[in-house]
Design a protein around this motif. Sequence first.
Motif, PDB file in Angstrom:
ATOM      1  N   LEU A   1       0.836  -1.213   0.000  1.00 33.60           N
ATOM      2  CA  LEU A   1       0.000   0.000   0.000  1.00 33.60           C
ATOM      3  C   LEU A   1       0.865   1.254   0.000  1.00 33.60           C
ATOM      4  CD1 LEU A   1      -2.757  -0.963   2.612  1.00 33.60           C
ATOM      5  CD2 LEU A   1      -3.024  -0.814   0.131  1.00 33.60           C
ATOM      6  N   LYS A   2       1.921   1.241   0.828  1.00 33.37           N
ATOM      7  CA  LYS A   2       2.796   2.418   0.929  1.00 33.37           C
ATOM      8  C   LYS A   2       3.519   2.671  -0.378  1.00 33.37           C
ATOM      9  CE  LYS A   2       5.100   5.701   3.142  1.00 33.37           C
ATOM     10  NZ  LYS A   2       6.203   6.103   2.256  1.00 33.37           N
ATOM     11  N   MET A   3       4.043   1.632  -1.011  1.00 35.93           N
ATOM     12  CA  MET A   3       4.780   1.824  -2.262  1.00 35.93           C
ATOM     13  C   MET A   3       3.856   2.199  -3.409  1.00 35.93           C
ATOM     14  SD  MET A   3       7.978  -0.861  -2.166  1.00 35.93           S
ATOM     15  CE  MET A   3       7.063  -2.365  -1.819  1.00 35.93           C
ATOM     16  N   ASP A   4       2.613   1.738  -3.343  1.00 35.11           N
ATOM     17  CA  ASP A   4       1.625   2.177  -4.334  1.00 35.11           C
ATOM     18  C   ASP A   4       1.420   3.693  -4.219  1.00 35.11           C
ATOM     19  OD1 ASP A   4      -0.838   1.624  -6.216  1.00 35.11           O
ATOM     20  OD2 ASP A   4      -1.639   2.769  -4.514  1.00 35.11           O
ATOM     21  N   ALA A   5       1.329   4.193  -2.973  1.00 39.32           N
ATOM     22  CA  ALA A   5       1.159   5.629  -2.749  1.00 39.32           C
ATOM     23  C   ALA A   5       2.382   6.403  -3.226  1.00 39.32           C
ATOM     24  CB  ALA A   5       0.905   5.903  -1.270  1.00 39.32           C
ATOM     25  N   GLU A   6       3.572   5.864  -2.990  1.00 37.11           N
ATOM     26  CA  GLU A   6       4.802   6.522  -3.433  1.00 37.11           C
ATOM     27  C   GLU A   6       4.867   6.563  -4.960  1.00 37.11           C
ATOM     28  OE1 GLU A   6       7.462   5.019   0.395  1.00 37.11           O
ATOM     29  OE2 GLU A   6       8.084   4.501  -1.637  1.00 37.11           O
ATOM     30  N   ASN A   7       4.394   5.507  -5.598  1.00 39.88           N
ATOM     31  CA  ASN A   7       4.391   5.457  -7.058  1.00 39.88           C
ATOM     32  C   ASN A   7       3.504   6.561  -7.640  1.00 39.88           C
ATOM     33  OD1 ASN A   7       5.295   4.095  -9.463  1.00 39.88           O
ATOM     34  ND2 ASN A   7       3.239   3.237  -9.683  1.00 39.88           N
ATOM     35  N   VAL A   8       2.391   6.818  -6.973  1.00 41.73           N
ATOM     36  CA  VAL A   8       1.481   7.888  -7.399  1.00 41.73           C
ATOM     37  C   VAL A   8       2.132   9.250  -7.183  1.00 41.73           C
ATOM     38  CG1 VAL A   8      -0.729   9.015  -6.937  1.00 41.73           C
ATOM     39  CG2 VAL A   8      -0.597   6.514  -6.957  1.00 41.73           C
ATOM     40  N   GLU A   9       2.720   9.454  -5.998  1.00 40.71           N
ATOM     41  CA  GLU A   9       3.285  10.754  -5.634  1.00 40.71           C
ATOM     42  C   GLU A   9       4.532  11.097  -6.436  1.00 40.71           C
ATOM     43  OE1 GLU A   9       3.993  10.385  -1.487  1.00 40.71           O
ATOM     44  OE2 GLU A   9       1.854  10.239  -0.957  1.00 40.71           O
ATOM     45  N   MET A  10       5.410  10.129  -6.635  1.00 39.11           N
ATOM     46  CA  MET A  10       6.704  10.413  -7.261  1.00 39.11           C
ATOM     47  C   MET A  10       6.677  10.313  -8.781  1.00 39.11           C
ATOM     48  SD  MET A  10       9.543   8.801  -4.665  1.00 39.11           S
ATOM     49  CE  MET A  10       8.786   7.200  -4.418  1.00 39.11           C
ATOM     50  N   PHE A  11       5.843   9.438  -9.311  1.00 38.86           N
ATOM     51  CA  PHE A  11       5.872   9.195 -10.749  1.00 38.86           C
ATOM     52  C   PHE A  11       4.556   9.511 -11.449  1.00 38.86           C
ATOM     53  CE2 PHE A  11       8.882   6.208  -8.747  1.00 38.86           C
ATOM     54  CZ  PHE A  11      10.055   6.706  -9.295  1.00 38.86           C
ATOM     55  N   GLY A  12       3.561   9.937 -10.672  1.00 41.64           N
ATOM     56  CA  GLY A  12       2.286  10.316 -11.264  1.00 41.64           C
ATOM     57  C   GLY A  12       1.498   9.168 -11.835  1.00 41.64           C
ATOM     58  N   GLU A  13       1.826   7.947 -11.429  1.00 40.16           N
ATOM     59  CA  GLU A  13       1.104   6.781 -11.933  1.00 40.16           C
ATOM     60  C   GLU A  13      -0.272   6.686 -11.266  1.00 40.16           C
ATOM     61  OE1 GLU A  13       2.133   4.746 -14.244  1.00 40.16           O
ATOM     62  OE2 GLU A  13       4.215   5.430 -14.474  1.00 40.16           O
ATOM     63  N   GLU A  14      -1.176   6.014 -11.945  1.00 40.23           N
ATOM     64  CA  GLU A  14      -2.499   5.793 -11.360  1.00 40.23           C
ATOM     65  C   GLU A  14      -2.410   4.704 -10.299  1.00 40.23           C
ATOM     66  OE1 GLU A  14      -7.022   4.485 -12.789  1.00 40.23           O
ATOM     67  OE2 GLU A  14      -5.456   4.910 -14.259  1.00 40.23           O
ATOM     68  N   SER A  15      -3.075   4.917  -9.176  1.00 41.77           N
ATOM     69  CA  SER A  15      -3.037   3.943  -8.098  1.00 41.77           C
ATOM     70  C   SER A  15      -3.684   2.630  -8.531  1.00 41.77           C
ATOM     71  CB  SER A  15      -3.749   4.487  -6.855  1.00 41.77           C
ATOM     72  OG  SER A  15      -3.810   3.485  -5.849  1.00 41.77           O
ATOM     73  N   ALA A  16      -3.068   1.531  -8.089  1.00 45.19           N
ATOM     74  CA  ALA A  16      -3.624   0.208  -8.375  1.00 45.19           C
ATOM     75  C   ALA A  16      -4.647  -0.198  -7.317  1.00 45.19           C
ATOM     76  CB  ALA A  16      -2.493  -0.830  -8.425  1.00 45.19           C
ATOM     77  N   ILE A  17      -4.761   0.628  -6.277  1.00 47.52           N
ATOM     78  CA  ILE A  17      -5.646   0.325  -5.151  1.00 47.52           C
ATOM     79  C   ILE A  17      -6.949   1.115  -5.282  1.00 47.52           C
ATOM     80  CG2 ILE A  17      -5.861   0.282  -2.631  1.00 47.52           C
ATOM     81  CD1 ILE A  17      -3.625  -1.494  -3.738  1.00 47.52           C
ATOM     82  N   PRO A  18      -8.102   0.493  -5.053  1.00 48.45           N
ATOM     83  CA  PRO A  18      -9.390   1.200  -5.158  1.00 48.45           C
ATOM     84  C   PRO A  18      -9.472   2.389  -4.207  1.00 48.45           C
ATOM     85  CG  PRO A  18      -9.725  -1.184  -5.003  1.00 48.45           C
ATOM     86  CD  PRO A  18      -8.284  -0.937  -4.716  1.00 48.45           C
ATOM     87  N   GLU A  19     -10.198   3.418  -4.622  1.00 46.91           N
ATOM     88  CA  GLU A  19     -10.417   4.592  -3.787  1.00 46.91           C
ATOM     89  C   GLU A  19     -11.046   4.196  -2.465  1.00 46.91           C
ATOM     90  OE1 GLU A  19      -9.908   7.803  -3.716  1.00 46.91           O
ATOM     91  OE2 GLU A  19      -8.795   7.939  -5.603  1.00 46.91           O
ATOM     92  N   GLY A  20     -10.583   4.837  -1.408  1.00 48.17           N
ATOM     93  CA  GLY A  20     -11.119   4.557  -0.086  1.00 48.17           C
ATOM     94  C   GLY A  20     -10.337   3.511   0.676  1.00 48.17           C
ATOM     95  N   TYR A  21      -9.392   2.844  -0.014  1.00 45.70           N
ATOM     96  CA  TYR A  21      -8.633   1.771   0.630  1.00 45.70           C
ATOM     97  C   TYR A  21      -7.136   1.907   0.360  1.00 45.70           C
ATOM     98  CZ  TYR A  21     -13.357   0.065   0.937  1.00 45.70           C
ATOM     99  OH  TYR A  21     -14.703  -0.023   1.201  1.00 45.70           O
ATOM    100  N   GLN A  22      -6.706   3.132   0.122  1.00 47.91           N
ATOM    101  CA  GLN A  22      -5.310   3.401  -0.173  1.00 47.91           C
ATOM    102  C   GLN A  22      -4.556   3.775   1.106  1.00 47.91           C
ATOM    103  OE1 GLN A  22      -5.322   6.304  -3.377  1.00 47.91           O
ATOM    104  NE2 GLN A  22      -6.677   5.045  -4.640  1.00 47.91           N
ATOM    105  N   TRP A  23      -3.243   3.976   0.956  1.00 51.24           N
ATOM    106  CA  TRP A  23      -2.395   4.244   2.116  1.00 51.24           C
ATOM    107  C   TRP A  23      -2.853   5.465   2.905  1.00 51.24           C
ATOM    108  CZ3 TRP A  23       0.703   1.717   5.091  1.00 51.24           C
ATOM    109  CH2 TRP A  23       1.588   2.387   5.939  1.00 51.24           C
TER     110      TRP A  23
END
Length: 209
Positions: free
Chosen positions: A43-65
Amino acid sequence: MANNNTPNEQSLTKKVWNLATTLSGQGIGFTDYITQLTYLLFLKMDAENVEMFGEESAIPEGYQWHDLIELDGYELVSQYEQTLKILSEQDNLIGTIYTKAQNKIDKPVYLKKVVTMINEEQWLIMDGDVKGAIYESILEKNGQDKKSGAGQYFTPRPLISAMVDCIKPQIGETVCDPACGTGGFLLAAYDYMKDQSPDLSKQEFLNNN
């Protein structure tokens, strides 16, 4: 073979290890600790991927880091358990990763400690060896616990080093680790072969083995 541990790696490994000891005293085994770390780190690395690289989260809304880190008490436990449930039901790779995922840290204060520790670090840009060293340190501790029976799955680093020194792998040869868990034999072989050619990249080595 040289010790490649950096002070930061040693410090972080100690932090993770100390928390494992604390949780063990509360009846949370090392295997359960590793499992929960895996779920939370993803979950944490998914959030970092969004923040640092602008990628779309692989985790559904409401259940992210970010839906976890602001919570405390039983709200945190409830959110985490609901997150595991929702992710385990996904019909994709996420569902596979979280198959039958269950929370094993049901005391809010200890779950918060794990979440806070993970949140203090940037894991995505961390060298893979650091995460591997942390994982191995917990496996080693688990292996020392006779009740867990996990010792049969863990090969101590000194034994790995001795075997690699005896085999003397050479650049151009193929290295096979048929029971690969943490990749300890492969990493030790790489370190040995690295001395033969400073230009040998880890990615090049892994691609050829």
